[in-house]
Design a protein around this motif. Structure first.
Motif, PDB file in Angstrom:
ATOM      1  N   GLY A 182       0.800  -1.221   0.000  1.00 39.01           N
ATOM      2  CA  GLY A 182       0.000   0.000   0.000  1.00 39.01           C
ATOM      3  C   GLY A 182       0.832   1.269   0.000  1.00 39.01           C
ATOM      4  O   GLY A 182       0.583   2.189  -0.794  1.00 39.01           O
ATOM      5  N   LYS A 183       1.817   1.354   0.850  1.00 39.27           N
ATOM      6  CA  LYS A 183       2.651   2.561   0.924  1.00 39.27           C
ATOM      7  C   LYS A 183       3.445   2.762  -0.355  1.00 39.27           C
ATOM      8  O   LYS A 183       3.612   3.893  -0.823  1.00 39.27           O
ATOM      9  N   ALA A 184       3.918   1.699  -0.949  1.00 41.62           N
ATOM     10  CA  ALA A 184       4.698   1.806  -2.189  1.00 41.62           C
ATOM     11  C   ALA A 184       3.833   2.226  -3.375  1.00 41.62           C
ATOM     12  O   ALA A 184       4.348   2.760  -4.359  1.00 41.62           O
ATOM     13  N   LEU A 185       2.533   2.006  -3.290  1.00 39.40           N
ATOM     14  CA  LEU A 185       1.623   2.354  -4.391  1.00 39.40           C
ATOM     15  C   LEU A 185       1.098   3.786  -4.305  1.00 39.40           C
ATOM     16  O   LEU A 185       0.462   4.253  -5.247  1.00 39.40           O
ATOM     17  N   VAL A 186       1.380   4.490  -3.228  1.00 42.10           N
ATOM     18  CA  VAL A 186       0.944   5.879  -3.106  1.00 42.10           C
ATOM     19  C   VAL A 186       1.542   6.687  -4.259  1.00 42.10           C
ATOM     20  O   VAL A 186       2.745   6.625  -4.526  1.00 42.10           O
ATOM     21  N   GLY A 187       0.687   7.394  -4.979  1.00 42.20           N
ATOM     22  CA  GLY A 187       1.119   8.215  -6.105  1.00 42.20           C
ATOM     23  C   GLY A 187       1.224   7.478  -7.424  1.00 42.20           C
ATOM     24  O   GLY A 187       1.350   8.104  -8.477  1.00 42.20           O
ATOM     25  N   LYS A 188       1.154   6.164  -7.398  1.00 43.70           N
ATOM     26  CA  LYS A 188       1.238   5.370  -8.631  1.00 43.70           C
ATOM     27  C   LYS A 188      -0.140   5.283  -9.281  1.00 43.70           C
ATOM     28  O   LYS A 188      -1.164   5.252  -8.611  1.00 43.70           O
ATOM     29  N   VAL A 189      -0.147   5.227 -10.607  1.00 46.88           N
ATOM     30  CA  VAL A 189      -1.367   4.914 -11.331  1.00 46.88           C
ATOM     31  C   VAL A 189      -1.557   3.407 -11.220  1.00 46.88           C
ATOM     32  O   VAL A 189      -0.664   2.637 -11.588  1.00 46.88           O
ATOM     33  N   VAL A 190      -2.698   2.987 -10.695  1.00 41.04           N
ATOM     34  CA  VAL A 190      -2.991   1.567 -10.520  1.00 41.04           C
ATOM     35  C   VAL A 190      -4.186   1.213 -11.402  1.00 41.04           C
ATOM     36  O   VAL A 190      -5.286   1.718 -11.198  1.00 41.04           O
ATOM     37  N   LEU A 191      -3.937   0.391 -12.421  1.00 42.01           N
ATOM     38  CA  LEU A 191      -5.008  -0.106 -13.272  1.00 42.01           C
ATOM     39  C   LEU A 191      -5.632  -1.283 -12.553  1.00 42.01           C
ATOM     40  O   LEU A 191      -5.015  -2.340 -12.416  1.00 42.01           O
ATOM     41  N   ASP A 192      -6.843  -1.077 -12.074  1.00 39.68           N
ATOM     42  CA  ASP A 192      -7.538  -2.071 -11.256  1.00 39.68           C
ATOM     43  C   ASP A 192      -8.399  -2.952 -12.156  1.00 39.68           C
ATOM     44  O   ASP A 192      -9.446  -2.535 -12.626  1.00 39.68           O
TER      45      ASP A 192
END
Length: 173
Positions: A42-52
């Motif tokens: 979760g912390k590493a994904l902050v600010g990343k575009v995540v294609l869900d």
């Protein structure tokens, strides 16, 4: 072997390596993995575009899927991954159809997109085009519920005109 087949610009690594490397992360896992993904990355994904691309399924994922189905998978994913730039994408059609229909002649297959971050949605739209499909921006993240796995549109391979019509969206400009 897979890295060698894909080509010289590919590399193998862990999930952590991939998240650190990319500005965009494709998340296509059984929805029951979301709590663990949130805890581990979760912390590493902050600010990343995540294609869900995940689809909650109560039969497969158990009771944890029910709230995600009720509120919409994208909204639920955003709750699991606060600070990530979630875009609902590539979730509504079976992967085999994506493989078979990429860059097809004539009207391309539509890929619906929903997200609250307009820049993230624009990035996702370009990736959809690059993959050989036509993006249809449905609206904010909550509107992604209109093409979740619990809807009649799920698994229907439609072109953009047909998808816009099915979702009561205005024609493309």
């Amino acid at each position: 072997d897979l890295v060698a087949r894909v080509g010289p610009r590919s590399q193998a690594g862990t999930s952590k390596d991939a998240i650190a490397f990319g500005d965009v992360v494709f998340l296509g896992v059984p929805y029951s993995a979301m709590p663990q993904i949130a805890q581990d990355y979760g912390k590493a994904l902050v600010g990343k575009v995540v294609l869900d691309a995940g689809n909650p399924n109560a039969k497969r994922d158990g009771p944890m899927a029910e709230p995600a189905i009720a509120k919409g998978a994208g909204v639920a994913t955003a709750e699991y991954l606060p600070g990530a730039r979630i875009v609902r994408a590539f979730n509504s059609i079976n992967y085999k159809v994506f493989v078979a229909e990429a860059h097809r002649a004539g009207e391309r297959l539509a890929v619906p997109l929903a997200g609250d971050d307009q820049q993230a949605v624009a990035i996702a739209a370009q990736l959809v085009v690059d993959a050989g499909f036509e993006p249809v921006i449905v609206g904010g993240l909550a509107s992604g519920k209109s093409f979740d796995s619990s809807t009649s549109l799920f698994l229907k391979a439609l072109n953009a005109r047909e998808l816009r019509q099915a979702l009561n969206l205005p024609p493309a400009k």
